[in-house]
Motif scaffolding. Structure first.
Motif, PDB file in Angstrom:
ATOM      1  N   PHE A  58     -57.732  86.405  25.034  1.00  0.00           N
ATOM      2  CA  PHE A  58     -58.076  85.244  24.234  1.00  0.00           C
ATOM      3  C   PHE A  58     -59.493  84.761  24.552  1.00  0.00           C
ATOM      4  CE2 PHE A  58     -53.489  84.795  25.487  1.00  0.00           C
ATOM      5  CZ  PHE A  58     -52.979  85.326  24.324  1.00  0.00           C
ATOM      6  N   SER A  59     -60.098  84.080  23.580  1.00  0.00           N
ATOM      7  CA  SER A  59     -61.423  83.500  23.772  1.00  0.00           C
ATOM      8  C   SER A  59     -61.318  81.985  23.637  1.00  0.00           C
ATOM      9  CB  SER A  59     -62.401  84.043  22.733  1.00  0.00           C
ATOM     10  OG  SER A  59     -63.634  83.361  22.799  1.00  0.00           O
ATOM     11  N   VAL A  60     -61.941  81.263  24.583  1.00  0.00           N
ATOM     12  CA  VAL A  60     -61.933  79.804  24.504  1.00  0.00           C
ATOM     13  C   VAL A  60     -63.250  79.260  23.959  1.00  0.00           C
ATOM     14  CG1 VAL A  60     -60.293  79.591  26.397  1.00  0.00           C
ATOM     15  CG2 VAL A  60     -62.744  79.542  26.893  1.00  0.00           C
ATOM     16  N   ASP A  61     -64.234  80.116  23.831  1.00  0.00           N
ATOM     17  CA  ASP A  61     -65.584  79.677  23.473  1.00  0.00           C
ATOM     18  C   ASP A  61     -65.645  78.957  22.137  1.00  0.00           C
ATOM     19  OD1 ASP A  61     -68.404  79.478  23.813  1.00  0.00           O
ATOM     20  OD2 ASP A  61     -68.664  81.172  22.458  1.00  0.00           O
ATOM     21  N   GLU A  62     -64.886  79.416  21.154  1.00  0.00           N
ATOM     22  CA  GLU A  62     -64.970  78.852  19.811  1.00  0.00           C
ATOM     23  C   GLU A  62     -63.862  77.848  19.511  1.00  0.00           C
ATOM     24  OE1 GLU A  62     -65.187  82.043  17.045  1.00  0.00           O
ATOM     25  OE2 GLU A  62     -67.067  82.834  17.856  1.00  0.00           O
ATOM     26  N   ASP A  63     -63.109  77.450  20.527  1.00  0.00           N
ATOM     27  CA  ASP A  63     -62.061  76.453  20.305  1.00  0.00           C
ATOM     28  C   ASP A  63     -62.712  75.139  19.875  1.00  0.00           C
ATOM     29  OD1 ASP A  63     -60.039  74.372  20.752  1.00  0.00           O
ATOM     30  OD2 ASP A  63     -58.906  75.937  21.783  1.00  0.00           O
ATOM     31  N   PRO A  64     -62.346  74.585  18.703  1.00  0.00           N
ATOM     32  CA  PRO A  64     -63.023  73.403  18.160  1.00  0.00           C
ATOM     33  C   PRO A  64     -62.574  72.076  18.763  1.00  0.00           C
ATOM     34  CG  PRO A  64     -61.314  74.088  16.662  1.00  0.00           C
ATOM     35  CD  PRO A  64     -61.322  75.111  17.771  1.00  0.00           C
ATOM     36  N   LEU A  65     -61.697  72.097  19.740  1.00  0.00           N
ATOM     37  CA  LEU A  65     -61.155  70.867  20.301  1.00  0.00           C
ATOM     38  C   LEU A  65     -62.256  69.917  20.781  1.00  0.00           C
ATOM     39  CD1 LEU A  65     -58.738  69.158  21.387  1.00  0.00           C
ATOM     40  CD2 LEU A  65     -58.985  70.431  23.540  1.00  0.00           C
ATOM     41  N   VAL A  66     -62.139  68.649  20.422  1.00  0.00           N
ATOM     42  CA  VAL A  66     -62.964  67.581  20.992  1.00  0.00           C
ATOM     43  C   VAL A  66     -62.006  66.523  21.528  1.00  0.00           C
ATOM     44  CG1 VAL A  66     -64.662  65.764  20.549  1.00  0.00           C
ATOM     45  CG2 VAL A  66     -64.888  68.001  19.421  1.00  0.00           C
ATOM     46  N   VAL A  67     -62.126  66.201  22.815  1.00  0.00           N
ATOM     47  CA  VAL A  67     -61.222  65.268  23.479  1.00  0.00           C
ATOM     48  C   VAL A  67     -61.926  63.933  23.685  1.00  0.00           C
ATOM     49  CG1 VAL A  67     -59.708  64.874  25.454  1.00  0.00           C
ATOM     50  CG2 VAL A  67     -60.179  67.209  24.698  1.00  0.00           C
ATOM     51  N   ASP A  68     -61.275  62.858  23.270  1.00  0.00           N
ATOM     52  CA  ASP A  68     -61.822  61.537  23.535  1.00  0.00           C
ATOM     53  C   ASP A  68     -61.770  61.264  25.040  1.00  0.00           C
ATOM     54  OD1 ASP A  68     -62.551  58.696  22.512  1.00  0.00           O
ATOM     55  OD2 ASP A  68     -60.851  58.374  23.860  1.00  0.00           O
ATOM     56  N   ALA A  69     -62.901  60.821  25.602  1.00  0.00           N
ATOM     57  CA  ALA A  69     -62.972  60.606  27.046  1.00  0.00           C
ATOM     58  C   ALA A  69     -61.976  59.550  27.507  1.00  0.00           C
ATOM     59  CB  ALA A  69     -64.390  60.198  27.442  1.00  0.00           C
ATOM     60  N   GLY A  70     -61.768  58.530  26.690  1.00  0.00           N
ATOM     61  CA  GLY A  70     -60.796  57.505  27.054  1.00  0.00           C
ATOM     62  C   GLY A  70     -59.397  58.069  27.142  1.00  0.00           C
ATOM     63  N   LEU A  71     -59.046  58.956  26.198  1.00  0.00           N
ATOM     64  CA  LEU A  71     -57.740  59.609  26.240  1.00  0.00           C
ATOM     65  C   LEU A  71     -57.631  60.504  27.460  1.00  0.00           C
ATOM     66  CD1 LEU A  71     -55.047  60.140  24.684  1.00  0.00           C
ATOM     67  CD2 LEU A  71     -56.209  62.100  23.625  1.00  0.00           C
ATOM     68  N   LEU A  72     -58.679  61.279  27.719  1.00  0.00           N
ATOM     69  CA  LEU A  72     -58.686  62.193  28.858  1.00  0.00           C
ATOM     70  C   LEU A  72     -58.498  61.437  30.170  1.00  0.00           C
ATOM     71  CD1 LEU A  72     -59.103  65.142  29.797  1.00  0.00           C
ATOM     72  CD2 LEU A  72     -61.557  64.661  29.885  1.00  0.00           C
TER      73      LEU A  72
END
Length: 283
Positions: free
Chosen positions: A133-147
């Motif tokens: 698998f490749s993680v490079d193109e994963d479009p996920l954006v995580v809100d810092a407050g949620l993280l």
């Protein structure tokens, strides 16, 4: 019946006061021999429990399987005491028909300890494993407050740590909703991660796109590699990463976050995936 905790008489000493004898609760650490198709592959020191998950995750980390369909069956075998009681410390995994058996070069030449899952590798070249698998193109954006809420959620899930204070933990979160998908504990931080990944294997969830792996320990190269092997785009840790983990995360396009304390965190790689409006500056 497996034990995950054990009681022991201890003496608590505090300078200037009388010593006190009392019962204490310890996390159990026992060896698990993992066999594949009847052939011994590795022995790891672990906390008993979720052993099938551990084995499945380990096989993903080693590049042997990539889906739940590859993990055909698993059963405890041998490991019996002189009284005939099964110790549940020997596990044999049968791979699905057509799945290649592990290359003999992967066989660990000595014990894998609870602090190091790479210690039994036969060579330096064997440390780096190619992922399906490749993680490079994963479009996920995580809100810092949620993280920033993930460490407390992980801590709340650490039932055995609450009793013993002696276990690492890992949890998998949905990076968009913040839902905790699974959490696992173990004396070995690499085992806790393997148990999380193994759960996902058995649920046929690989690759784990759009997820965050949260660990209660430091972020080592080994944990970053395990995340990459499962297709996890974000690795977050309560403590510091190693230099090699940061270099590896940059190389494969993974997001690496460390020192997650309250509302603060440090981004070491892949900051594009973290929406930073809620971040507090860290000196």
């Amino acid at each position: 019946m497996t034990r995950i905790t054990a009681r022991r008489k201890i003496i608590r000493v505090k300078l200037g006061e009388s010593s006190v004898m009392r019962d204490d609760v310890l996390a159990v650490e026992e060896p698990l021999e993992m066999r594949v198709n009847g052939r011994s592959l590795a022995v790891t020191m672990r906390t008993p429990g979720h052993d099938f998950d551990l084995a499945a995750g380990f096989l993903v980390s080693e590049g042997i399987i990539t889906t739940g369909e590859h993990f055909f069956t698993a059963r405890y075998c041998a490991g019996a005491t002189a009284e005939g009681v099964n110790t549940y410390n020997v596990l044999d995994v049968t791979l699905a028909p057509g799945v290649a058996a592990p290359d003999p070069s992967l066989e660990r030449s000595f014990l894998t300890t609870s602090s190091c899952g790479l210690c039994g590798k036969a060579s330096i070249d064997a440390v780096r494993t190619k992922s399906a698998f490749s993680v490079d193109e994963d479009p996920l954006v995580v809100d810092a407050g949620l993280l920033s809420t993930f460490p407390d959620k992980l801590r709340e899930a650490q039932a055995v740590f609450e009793k013993t204070g002696g276990l690492h933990a890992a949890a998998l979160f949905d990076g968009t909703t913040g839902e905790m998908l699974v959490a696992r504990e173990d004396v070995g931080r690499h085992n806790a991660v393997d148990k999380v990944i193994g759960w996902a294997v058995k649920e046929n969830l690989l690759p784990l796109t759009g997820t965050v792996l949260m660990v209660s320990s430091r972020a080592s190269f080994e944990l970053a590699q395990k995340a990459m092997m499962a297709g996890i785009p974000v690795l977050a840790a309560v403590s510091a990463p190693s230099s090699l983990a940061a270099e590896f995360a940059t190389e494969v396009g993974m997001t690496l976050v460390g020192f997650m304390r309250g509302s603060s965190m440090v981004l070491y790689a892949g900051d594009k995936r973290i929406a930073q409006d809620a971040l507090q500056p860290v000196d």
